[in-house]
Design an enzyme around this catalytic site. Structure first.
Site, PDB file in Angstrom:
ATOM      1  N   SER A 234      30.193 -14.792 -26.942  1.00  0.00           N
ATOM      2  CA  SER A 234      30.732 -13.433 -26.927  1.00  0.00           C
ATOM      3  C   SER A 234      29.586 -12.445 -27.120  1.00  0.00           C
ATOM      4  CB  SER A 234      31.817 -13.283 -28.009  1.00  0.00           C
ATOM      5  OG  SER A 234      32.425 -12.008 -27.946  1.00  0.00           O
ATOM      6  N   THR A 235      29.593 -11.673 -28.198  1.00  0.00           N
ATOM      7  CA  THR A 235      28.556 -10.667 -28.419  1.00  0.00           C
ATOM      8  C   THR A 235      27.177 -11.317 -28.464  1.00  0.00           C
ATOM      9  OG1 THR A 235      30.144  -9.421 -29.738  1.00  0.00           O
ATOM     10  CG2 THR A 235      27.838  -8.769 -29.904  1.00  0.00           C
ATOM     11  N   HIS A 261      33.174 -13.584 -23.318  1.00  0.00           N
ATOM     12  CA  HIS A 261      34.093 -12.466 -23.533  1.00  0.00           C
ATOM     13  C   HIS A 261      33.523 -11.218 -22.876  1.00  0.00           C
ATOM     14  CE1 HIS A 261      35.636 -14.546 -27.458  1.00  0.00           C
ATOM     15  NE2 HIS A 261      36.135 -15.096 -26.362  1.00  0.00           N
ATOM     16  N   MET A 354      31.203 -12.691 -32.167  1.00  0.00           N
ATOM     17  CA  MET A 354      32.051 -12.346 -33.293  1.00  0.00           C
ATOM     18  C   MET A 354      33.322 -13.192 -33.286  1.00  0.00           C
ATOM     19  SD  MET A 354      31.749  -8.189 -33.559  1.00  0.00           S
ATOM     20  CE  MET A 354      31.999  -7.890 -31.803  1.00  0.00           C
ATOM     21  N   ASP A 357      36.672 -17.730 -31.989  1.00  0.00           N
ATOM     22  CA  ASP A 357      37.146 -18.353 -30.756  1.00  0.00           C
ATOM     23  C   ASP A 357      36.284 -19.559 -30.402  1.00  0.00           C
ATOM     24  OD1 ASP A 357      38.656 -18.736 -28.454  1.00  0.00           O
ATOM     25  OD2 ASP A 357      37.475 -17.324 -27.257  1.00  0.00           O
TER      26      ASP A 357
END
Length: 415
Positions: A234-235, A261, A354, A357
């Site tokens: 993600s991030t 993401h 973050m 998941d």
């Protein structure tokens, strides 16, 4: 608590006022300065020492991408990019994320509801950004003249990477338009067109590096494989994916499935960008296409991606199911779809991001006999949330810094 200090950068006076009001309206923040150009932003960064920056992409004098490179090279600071909706803006945003931008948001339209949505996203991302201390060692960035990306870590001794392990806790590629997975906009609308043969392909290069030759692709892609790699992030993911995917060999005898993401259409730009720097073929996944070794499939933004088997081959399935843990695509859902395929040697990786998941899905994969489950170590993560969750759950058998993941995967798949 002392408010976090934010620098707002945008060539539009209206946008500077809008974002300053949004940020200043939250007691967690104070706007310490505004800039209308990237050059002004660089000067103010040194003078004001802000905790985070919001950065427009399109500006005169020095644009946001150029300013980001200077900032990350001189004084790494969390930067939230403000992206327009054009294709050029999407490509520049993906490039910015690979250069070290913490995250991005869409710039608002004139609609009040849209402004409210943007305000919520901006404040949420700023609160995450100021909690992260960026380190220059995590951000290998290009200079202004040429793209200089990290050295290929695959050439390093695999034994060195293994020493940091934690204790255990078919057919050719399909380019057809995918079937509609649900009554909504087709995932094919954002899918890349059919590529030309490697010999006929126009060199795909970074806009920052004119004349850089395209990375050669191997001509053959086969649907028969014994290994499969699945990655969730993600991030900070675009930067991490650039280093990881760019370090895997072109003759890798396994497909790679990725959930990053990211909103719709940006995943298409991400796939194009990664394809330019990888020996593997990288594409945005299409519904119903056959999965082949030597190809990287990125889940389209807004669609869950899972693996299915039909007609003797493995195929991509895209769906518009309910978000899982607030995410669509979901790393958990991808990993869980691999559980039944015990005939494959499955290798799962969770990198910077973050939240949590992917942790539960990796745990299920490990319980089903997955050969490799890797979490990126804190030392190289922009955000340690997702890997930390996998480690704490006992899902990750191995913990490695980013530069150690590709060598281990290569060794495991090529043996």
């Amino acid at each position: 608590m002392t408010p976090y200090r934010i620098l707002v950068v945008d060539d539009s006076a209206f946008m500077r006022k809008l974002f300053s009001d949004i940020i200043g309206g939250d007691p967690s923040f104070t706007v310490v300065g505004t800039a209308a150009t990237g050059a002004q932003a660089v000067e103010l960064l040194a003078a004001l020492d802000p905790d985070a920056v919001t950065m427009d992409i399109e500006m005169p004098d020095m644009n946001g991408l150029e300013a980001l490179r200077v900032i990350m090279g001189q004084k790494p600071t969390p930067v939230i990019m403000l992206s327009g909706l054009s294709e050029d803006n999407r490509r520049a945003t993906v490039e910015a994320l690979q250069y070290g931008a913490f995250d991005f948001i869409h710039k608002p339209t004139v609609m009040t509801a849209d402004i409210d949505r943007v305000a919520e996203q901006l404040l949420s991302r700023l609160k995450s950004a100021v909690s992260v201390k960026l380190r220059s060692s995590l951000l290998p960035l290009p200079d202004k003249q040429a793209a200089k990306w990290p050295e290929n870590p695959a050439s390093k001794a695999v034994a060195s990477a293994q020493a940091t392990r934690a204790a255990p806790g078919g057919g050719a590629r399909s380019n057809r338009k995918p079937a509609e997975p649900a009554p909504a906009e087709s995932a094919a609308s954002a899918a890349p067109k059919k590529k030309a043969s490697p010999a006929a392909r126009k060199p795909a290069v970074s806009p920052a590096a004119p004349g850089t030759p395209a990375v050669p692709k191997l001509p053959s892609r086969v649907a028969e494989f014994r290994h499969l790699i699945a990655i969730g992030t993600s991030t900070g993911g675009p930067r991490a994916l650039h280093q990881l995917i760019g370090s895997l060999p072109g003759n890798l005898p396994a497909p790679v499935l990725i959930v990053q993401h990211m909103p719709p259409k940006f995943t298409h730009s991400l796939a194009q960008r990664l394809d330019s720097f990888s020996e593997l073929s990288v594409k945005e996944a299409e519904h119903g296409e056959r999965v082949a070794a030597g190809t990287v499939y990125i889940a389209p933004g807004g669609y869950h991606m899972t693996l299915a088997r039909a007609g003797g081959s493995y195929r991509i399935e895209l769906s518009l199911g309910e978000p899982r843990g607030g995410h669509r695509p979901s790393v958990d859902l991808l990993f869980e779809s691999l559980v039944p395929f015990v005939e494959l040697a499955r290798h799962a990786v969770i990198m910077t991001g973050m939240g949590s998941d992917g942790a539960k899905g990796m745990k299920a994969l490990a319980a089903s006999g997955a050969e490799t489950t890797i979490a990126e170590s804190e030392e190289t993560c922009i955000v340690f949330g997702m890997p930390r969750s996998a480690i704490e759950l006992g899902a990750a058998k191995t913990v490695l810094p980013l530069h150690g993941i590709a060598p281990l995967l290569t060794e495991a798949v090529m043996k």
